[in-house]
Structures are given as C-alpha cells and as structure tokens.
Design an enzyme around this catalytic site. Structure first.
Site, mmCIF file in Angstrom:
data_model
loop_
_atom_site.group_PDB
_atom_site.id
_atom_site.type_symbol
_atom_site.label_atom_id
_atom_site.label_comp_id
_atom_site.label_asym_id
_atom_site.label_seq_id
_atom_site.Cartn_x
_atom_site.Cartn_y
_atom_site.Cartn_z
ATOM 1 N N TYR A 86 0.850 -1.206 0.000
ATOM 2 C CA TYR A 86 0.000 0.000 0.000
ATOM 3 C C TYR A 86 0.887 1.257 0.000
ATOM 4 O O TYR A 86 0.513 2.297 -0.529
ATOM 5 C CB TYR A 86 -0.973 -0.026 1.177
ATOM 6 C CG TYR A 86 -2.167 0.892 0.994
ATOM 7 C CD1 TYR A 86 -3.009 0.763 -0.113
ATOM 8 C CD2 TYR A 86 -2.455 1.893 1.914
ATOM 9 C CE1 TYR A 86 -4.092 1.608 -0.295
ATOM 10 C CE2 TYR A 86 -3.545 2.737 1.746
ATOM 11 C CZ TYR A 86 -4.356 2.590 0.643
ATOM 12 O OH TYR A 86 -5.437 3.430 0.469
ATOM 13 N N LYS A 93 -3.115 8.441 2.905
ATOM 14 C CA LYS A 93 -4.326 8.270 3.733
ATOM 15 C C LYS A 93 -4.097 8.799 5.147
ATOM 16 O O LYS A 93 -5.035 9.299 5.780
ATOM 17 C CB LYS A 93 -4.769 6.811 3.775
ATOM 18 C CG LYS A 93 -5.298 6.261 2.446
ATOM 19 C CD LYS A 93 -6.519 7.001 1.919
ATOM 20 C CE LYS A 93 -7.203 6.263 0.781
ATOM 21 N NZ LYS A 93 -8.214 7.098 0.110
#
Ligand code: NAD
Ligand code: 0WE
Length: 259
Positions: free
Chosen positions: A154, A161
């Site tokens: 990720y 995020k």
C-alpha cells in the site's frame, strides 16, 4: 427517508462497483438529490449513464488536481443548486509502480502526485465548496487501514491516507463553527476499479474472511449505509472521526484456534 430534501455532491464514481456508487445509491434511496463529478471526458462516458440510472440532477467536470476545475465546479453547483448539504470525496490515485516493492523507492514526483490527488484534494474541494455548504452539512471521505498500520504494497497510499485522516480532523475544526461535520469512513478491501491489478489483492480478501470478527468481506452497500448515517442528522454529534466499515478487522490482534 433520512435525506429527504438534502442535496449531495459526490466525487469518485467510476462505475457501478465504485464505493461512491454504493454511497450515491444509499443517498438516492433515502430521498436525496445527487450530482456526480467526472475527472475527464473518458470517465464522463461511464458516469453519465450512471447519473441517468440514479436520477442525478446533473454531472460536472472535476479533475481534483486542477484549481480551475475546482473553481468551475463550485460555479456550476452554485448555478444549478445555489447550495447543498453533503459532500462526498471518494478519490485516490498513485502511480502503479509506487504500489509495489519498497516504499523507500517512492520518487518525489510519485509522492507529490499521490498526496495531491488523494489528500490535498479533500482540502481543495472543501474550500471551493465552503460557501455553498449549508449549516448542518456533512463532508466525508474514504480512507483505508493502511493509513494507520503497514499493509504490504500500500506504500505511498498509506502515507497519503494518513495525511487525509489528519486533514479530516483539521477541516472538522475549521468547519465546526459553521455546524458542518467532516469525517472519514475507513473501508475494508473492495474489488473496485482502484483495486484491479493490485498484486495480491485476492490474498488480502481471503485474509479478511479468515481473520475478522464477522468472517466476511464488506460490500459497497454497507459503506453506503454508514455514509447515509454520517450524512444524516442522526450523526449530528460526530465530527473529525474515522469510522471503520471493515468487518471488525481493525479491532483484531492475534487470533489462535482454540481446541
Ligand atoms: P474507484 O476506482 O471506483 O474510484 C476512484 C475514483 O477516483 C474514480 O472515480 C476516479 O475517477 C477518481 N479519480 C482518480 N483521479 C482523479 C482526479 N485527478 N480527479 C478526480 N477524480 C479522480 O475505486 P474505489 O475503491 O471506489 O475508490 C474510492 C475511494 O475509496 C478512494 O479514496 C480509495 O482510496 C478508497 N478506498 C478503497 C478501498 C478498496 O479496497 N477499494 C478501501 C478503502 C478505501
Ligand atoms: O485506496 C486504495 C486503492 C487506491 C489506488 C489504486 C490504484 C490502482 C491503479 C490508488 N492508485 C492506483 N493507481 C493505479 O494505477 N485501496 C484501499 C485499495 C487497495 O489498494 C492496494 C491495497 C488495497 C486494499 C494496494 C496495495 C495493497 C493493498
């Protein structure tokens, strides 16, 4: 009919698998009027038929990396509606090469792009639309657990995020005096366009089925229902928060089978 008489601007529908589609559907089913954005002509071809299906009031261009698009979007929404109640941000992008291998290899350009599209855009959209959002309005975005803990591959999106979730808290403070709430929904993994071609995504889905309290993956309908709650007056005391719709994964530590 939790949203009767409310108007929602929704950014991030690509197709009927999109999280933003699940949210739009839940809003329409509860009486809201919706408007959908698209980032360029290629996506417009996909978004316009969905807008028709859902009975959206209008669609409009909005590439979140363009200040001009943000300003034009606000002008269009002002002309069509004057004001509105709910803003949904369901937009993210990083270069594919930055979603594999070592995070340490992320380039300056790759970092800037991912943070621009996936985090700054919530601030840019919020500022552009601020004069149009009604008192008791609700702004929401989509996050993922990789903001808080390491998820293999990720990488830069986890960093984006984390910035997005911090932005939610600061925007909640700025908007608080206007009675506008700002929150994030941290969704479990979903097989959307943004998940296609992510190596190992199938393994992530099967891990969730084994290691969550609910022993299942979540759906865009379930995210839509939580978005519905956040958009409605039921959530009048909730702001600056991250709500997990993840079958309980985030609460889990080590699980060992007991005989
Ligand atoms: P999706 O591909 O359906 O939606 C992503 C959207 O981002 C698309 O509509 C795309 O047009 C839009 N977008 C990309 N660049 C843009 C730009 N420059 N300007 C405007 N729009 C742009 O995938 P999704 O999974 O529904 O993603 C929506 C949100 O949910 C994203 O923020 C994603 O990070 C988040 N999320 C996804 C998952 C998952 O597993 N799919 C889990 C948690 C959170
Ligand atoms: O936020 C996301 C995906 C965001 C995303 C996806 C892509 C794929 C195509 C951003 N940029 C791009 N760029 C592309 O070129 N998710 C939460 C879904 C996701 O993505 C992962 C995951 C999960 C879960 C990537 C690696 C590991 C897990």
């Amino acid at each position: 009919m939790l949203l009767k008489g409310k108007k929602a601007v929704i950014c991030g529908v690509a197709n009927n698998k999109s999280i933003a589609y699940g949210i739009a559907k839940a809003f329409v089913d509860h009486g809201a009027e919706i408007a959908l954005s698209w980032p360029g002509e290629a996506l417009r071809k996909r978004v316009d038929p969905i807008a028709e299906e859902l009975g959206a009031a209008f669609t409009f261009p909005c590439d979140v990396t363009s200040d001009q698009d943000l300003a034009n979007a606000a002008t269009t929404v002002k002309e069509k509606w004057g004001n509105f109640d709910i803003l949904v941000h369901a937009v993210a992008f990083a270069n594919r090469e930055d979603l594999q291998g070592r995070c340490i290899d992320t380039s300056r350009e790759g970092f800037a792009l991912a943070l621009d599209v996936s985090a700054y855009s919530l601030i840019g959209l919020s500022r552009a639309f601020e004069p149009l959002i009604n008192k008791n309005g609700s702004v929401m975005t989509l996050s993922y657990y990789g903001a808080q803990k390491v998820i293999t591959n990720y990488n830069i999106m986890g960093i984006a995020k984390a910035a997005l979730e911090a932005s939610v808290r600061y925007l909640a403070y700025d908007f608080g005096e206007k009675g506008i709430r700002v929150n994030a929904i941290s969704a479990g993994p979903l097989k959307t366009l943004a998940a296609s071609g992510i190596s190992g995504f199938g393994k992530i889905l099967s891990h969730i089925e084994h290691y969550t309290p609910l022993k299942k993956n979540i759906t865009i309908e379930e995210v839509g229902n939580t978005a519905l709650f956040l958009a409605s007056d039921l959530a009048s005391g909730v702001t600056g928060d991250v709500l997990f719709v993840d079958a309980g994964f985030q609460t889990s530590g080590i699980q060992i089978a007991v005989e």
